[in-house]
Design an enzyme around this catalytic site. Structure first.
Site, PDB file in Angstrom:
ATOM      1  N   LYS A 162      25.066  40.897 -59.877  1.00 29.80           N
ATOM      2  CA  LYS A 162      25.681  40.815 -60.794  1.00 29.80           C
ATOM      3  C   LYS A 162      26.572  39.550 -61.151  1.00 29.80           C
ATOM      4  O   LYS A 162      27.581  39.982 -60.515  1.00 29.80           O
ATOM      5  CB  LYS A 162      26.992  42.050 -61.250  1.00 29.80           C
ATOM      6  N   ASP A 179      32.896  47.742 -72.676  1.00 25.52           N
ATOM      7  CA  ASP A 179      33.422  47.330 -71.714  1.00 25.52           C
ATOM      8  C   ASP A 179      32.330  47.739 -69.964  1.00 25.52           C
ATOM      9  O   ASP A 179      31.965  47.330 -68.872  1.00 25.52           O
ATOM     10  CB  ASP A 179      34.640  47.737 -71.613  1.00 25.52           C
ATOM     11  N   ARG A 236      25.881  47.276 -66.165  1.00 20.76           N
ATOM     12  CA  ARG A 236      24.785  47.957 -66.003  1.00 20.76           C
ATOM     13  C   ARG A 236      23.471  47.745 -66.919  1.00 20.76           C
ATOM     14  O   ARG A 236      22.582  47.536 -66.700  1.00 20.76           O
ATOM     15  CB  ARG A 236      25.768  49.047 -66.432  1.00 20.76           C
ATOM     16  N   LYS A 282      39.805  44.674 -72.713  1.00 20.85           N
ATOM     17  CA  LYS A 282      40.367  45.071 -71.491  1.00 20.85           C
ATOM     18  C   LYS A 282      42.106  45.189 -71.801  1.00 20.85           C
ATOM     19  O   LYS A 282      42.535  44.159 -72.567  1.00 20.85           O
ATOM     20  CB  LYS A 282      40.548  44.357 -70.371  1.00 20.85           C
ATOM     21  N   ASP A 294      34.211  39.598 -61.385  1.00 16.51           N
ATOM     22  CA  ASP A 294      33.416  39.772 -61.890  1.00 16.51           C
ATOM     23  C   ASP A 294      31.628  40.236 -61.420  1.00 16.51           C
ATOM     24  O   ASP A 294      31.227  40.089 -61.692  1.00 16.51           O
ATOM     25  CB  ASP A 294      34.004  40.243 -63.421  1.00 16.51           C
ATOM     26  N   ASP A 343      34.939  39.069 -66.927  1.00 20.33           N
ATOM     27  CA  ASP A 343      35.087  40.403 -68.264  1.00 20.33           C
ATOM     28  C   ASP A 343      35.814  40.659 -68.806  1.00 20.33           C
ATOM     29  O   ASP A 343      37.360  41.656 -68.161  1.00 20.33           O
ATOM     30  CB  ASP A 343      34.294  41.435 -66.850  1.00 20.33           C
ATOM     31  N   GLU A 396      29.632  46.830 -68.955  1.00 23.71           N
ATOM     32  CA  GLU A 396      28.102  45.568 -69.321  1.00 23.71           C
ATOM     33  C   GLU A 396      27.793  45.224 -68.091  1.00 23.71           C
ATOM     34  O   GLU A 396      26.322  44.636 -68.886  1.00 23.71           O
ATOM     35  CB  GLU A 396      29.000  44.374 -69.932  1.00 23.71           C
TER      36      GLU A 396
HETATM   37  N1  BES Z   1      33.908  44.945 -64.234  1.00 20.16           N
HETATM   38  C1  BES Z   1      34.057  46.220 -64.588  1.00 20.16           C
HETATM   39  C2  BES Z   1      34.679  46.658 -62.899  1.00 20.16           C
HETATM   40  C3  BES Z   1      35.632  46.856 -62.303  1.00 20.16           C
HETATM   41  C4  BES Z   1      37.323  47.962 -61.954  1.00 20.16           C
HETATM   42  C5  BES Z   1      35.912  46.420 -61.344  1.00 20.16           C
HETATM   43  C6  BES Z   1      37.857  47.602 -61.549  1.00 20.16           C
HETATM   44  C7  BES Z   1      36.628  45.474 -60.561  1.00 20.16           C
HETATM   45  C8  BES Z   1      37.882  46.651 -60.412  1.00 20.16           C
HETATM   46  C9  BES Z   1      33.386  47.089 -65.360  1.00 20.16           C
HETATM   47  O1  BES Z   1      32.622  46.701 -66.337  1.00 20.16           O
HETATM   48  C10 BES Z   1      33.732  48.036 -66.308  1.00 20.16           C
HETATM   49  O2  BES Z   1      34.643  47.409 -67.644  1.00 20.16           O
HETATM   50  N2  BES Z   1      33.743  49.067 -65.863  1.00 20.16           N
HETATM   51  C11 BES Z   1      34.131  50.009 -66.813  1.00 20.16           C
HETATM   52  C12 BES Z   1      33.142  50.378 -67.452  1.00 20.16           C
HETATM   53  C13 BES Z   1      33.445  52.356 -68.473  1.00 20.16           C
HETATM   54  C14 BES Z   1      34.199  50.895 -69.583  1.00 20.16           C
HETATM   55  C15 BES Z   1      32.182  52.834 -68.605  1.00 20.16           C
HETATM   56  C16 BES Z   1      35.052  51.405 -65.960  1.00 20.16           C
HETATM   57  O3  BES Z   1      34.998  51.737 -64.987  1.00 20.16           O
HETATM   58  O4  BES Z   1      36.102  51.504 -66.642  1.00 20.16           O
HETATM   59 ZN    ZN Z   2      32.360  44.196 -65.602  1.00 19.10          ZN
HETATM   60 MN    MN Z   3      33.062  45.663 -67.944  1.00 16.35          MN
END
Ligand code: BES
Ligand code: ZN
Ligand code: MN
Length: 499
Positions: A258, A341, A345, A270, A282, A263, A343
């Protein structure tokens, strides 16, 4: 850092710092030996030393040429493994750095793994603990990196040398990954990141081809393009190739990383504190893949491996994709976006369905994918998931074992069909979020829709980036993933495993 091995008498070692890792059980026999070779001060230091794990006692070895020395506790002899050696080397590295030592020697302990493994582990622990990211410091740093590490063995031993060489290549690859993660986001736009990877490919001898936006459009990578829509910077898609002549496999192992270079969450923005402020990391999955390629090439691993990196940032620009958008992905499937958010996947899905064109043996993706991974397993252990295809149980076991050996721990999570139900969409084939529960698993279930080959997914959200340091992992980017990948792939390359 130069790394070498020697078997000259301990007394004659002309170094700034001599590190002596010792297991508890070895103390009795070692007391006399050390007193004899290093002098009376060593004997006195030994009197205060219990050998407990983490213990460290410095002394001036008055009977030897080394300027300083330290006893480092390894705990019980039968529990000394590679990880304990890495941590002991890190403890010693800290002392050596405090004293601005340039040449450092480490004596291989009698306890613990065979000398090749020990040589690798000590080198890794030392080199990973002396890493600093100083690119943006304008004041000259009060930090002197040791420039030579010498492994001391009682008898000349080719295995130690081989282990040390491998440890150095692996540690440098991990450092490369850390550097990329720690880089300021404005210096790693997708285009700049691609340039950095091209440079690394030239330096270490793997191939890199970079697709620009026009090519990505031609391939109809709807996920990558949608995430990129709010960004002023175009996306890139990178293909890395390591195909040595003596590769044991005809169809490659594919690594996918990824590469979200920043992000923000997009329109599902966020909040800054504790959430957005670490999101330059990220692209840590991409960094792990890049680091793994550096190591594969330097170690000349006899395996055909392809790396795929979709790269973009995720921003709420005026053209940004919105909740409600339905995307047509590279595979042809449609996805209802309910949270911009989620993104990672989306860009991974396109890379995973493209990976099928290689008819791969196995595909492994690494991604800082979910906050849920951090909640479930914290920052010491990544989450591991796989699809239910030929040999699922074996590959989970092999990956977890590689995690144990390498110190990049991974642990499996379930992938039962019930979790997939959470992704049902009213308007499209699937939606891109599954809700709060089991979010790491539903994210993996989402990716599973885009694979039709044996596949493993590593969610490294927690381990990729640290807010507080660990023994040989500093704050910031850790380079997590490089070591477990290299260990897994070396094992996979051994002839009995390749189909
Ligand atoms: N990059 C984040 C995940 C992340 C969170 C990485 C904390 C490192 C530390 C990812 O893109 C994300 O935002 N995931 C969300 C998905 C949700 C909106 C379904 C999450 O896990 O909160
Ligand atoms: Zn992310
Ligand atoms: Mn995200």
């Amino acid at each position: 850092m130069k790394v070498s091995a020697t078997s000259i008498p301990l007394t004659d070692l002309d170094v700034d710092f001599l590190l002596l890792p010792l297991a508890q059980d070895a103390l009795g026999t070692m007391r006399a030996t050390l007193a004899e070779t290093l002098g009376p001060m060593a004997e006195r230091a030994m009197q205060d030393f219990s050998g407990e794990e983490g213990e460290a006692i410095s002394f001036y070895p008055d009977g030897a040429r080394a300027r300083r020395a330290a006893l480092i506790g390894l705990g019980a002899a039968d529990a000394v493994d590679a990880e304990r050696l890495r941590q002991a080397a890190a403890t010693g590295a800290k002392l050596a750095v405090e004293r601005e030592a340039q040449n450092v020697a480490v004596r291989l302990p009698a306890a613990g793994p065979p000398s090749e493994t020990a040589g690798q582990a000590l080198t890794e622990g030392f080199m990973l603990a002396t890493y600093r990211f100083l690119k943006y410091k304008t004041e000259p740093a009060a930090f002197v990196e040791p420039d030579r590490l010498i492994l001391h063995v009682d008898e000349d031993d080719r295995d130690v040398r081989r282990g040390a060489e491998r440890g150095r290549a692996v540690a440098e690859a991990v450092r490369t990954a850390r550097d990329l993660v720690n880089l300021s986001p404005d210096e790693k736009t997708p285009t700049l990141l691609a340039r950095a990877v091209e440079k690394l490919g030239k330096k270490h001898g793997f191939e890199v081809s970079v697709w620009d936006k026009a090519l990505i459009e031609e391939e109809e990578m709807g996920g990558l393009l949608a995430v990129n829509r709010g960004s002023p910077e175009p996306p890139v898609f990178m293909e890395l190739t390591w195909r040595p002549e003596r590769a044991a496999n005809e169809t490659p192992v594919v690594l996918v990383g990824k590469g979200v270079v920043f992000d923000t969450g997009g329109l599902s923005l966020k909040s800054t504190k504790g959430s957005m402020d670490q999101m330059k990391a990220d692209m840590a999955g991409a960094a792990a893949v890049i680091g793994a390629f550096e190591a594969l090439a330097r170690l000349d691993v006899p395996l055909y491996v392809v790396g795929l990196i979709p790269a973009t940032d995720n921003r709420p620009g005026e053209n940004a994709y919105v909740p409600g958008d339905v995307l047509r992905m590279h595979s042809g499937k449609t996805v209802e976006v309910l949270n911009t958010d989620a993104e990672g996947r989306l860009i991974l899905a396109d890379a995973l369905s493209y990976a099928a064109t290689y008819r791969p043996d196995l595909v492994i993706d690494l991604a800082t994918l979910t906050g849920g991974q951090v909640v479930a397993l914290g920052s010491d252990t990544a989450a591991l998931m796989t699809n239910d295809r030929d040999g699922a149980a074996d590959r989970l076991t092999a990956m977890e074992a590689a995690g144990r050996r390498s110190g990049d721990w991974v642990h499996r999570l379930p992938m039962d069909a019930v979790y997939g139900k959470l992704l049902e969409s009213d308007v499209a084939d699937i939606k891109n979020v599954g809700g709060r529960e089991a979010s790491s698993i539903t994210a993996a279930k989402f990716l599973e829709h885009f694979v039709d080959y044996p596949w493993m997914h590593l969610d490294i959200a927690g381990p990729a980036f640290l807010a507080t340091e660990k023994p040989y992992r500093p704050k910031g980017g850790t380079g997590f993933g490089v070591r477990v990948l290299v260990d897994f792939l070396r094992d996979y390359a051994s002839p009995k495993k390749v189909r």
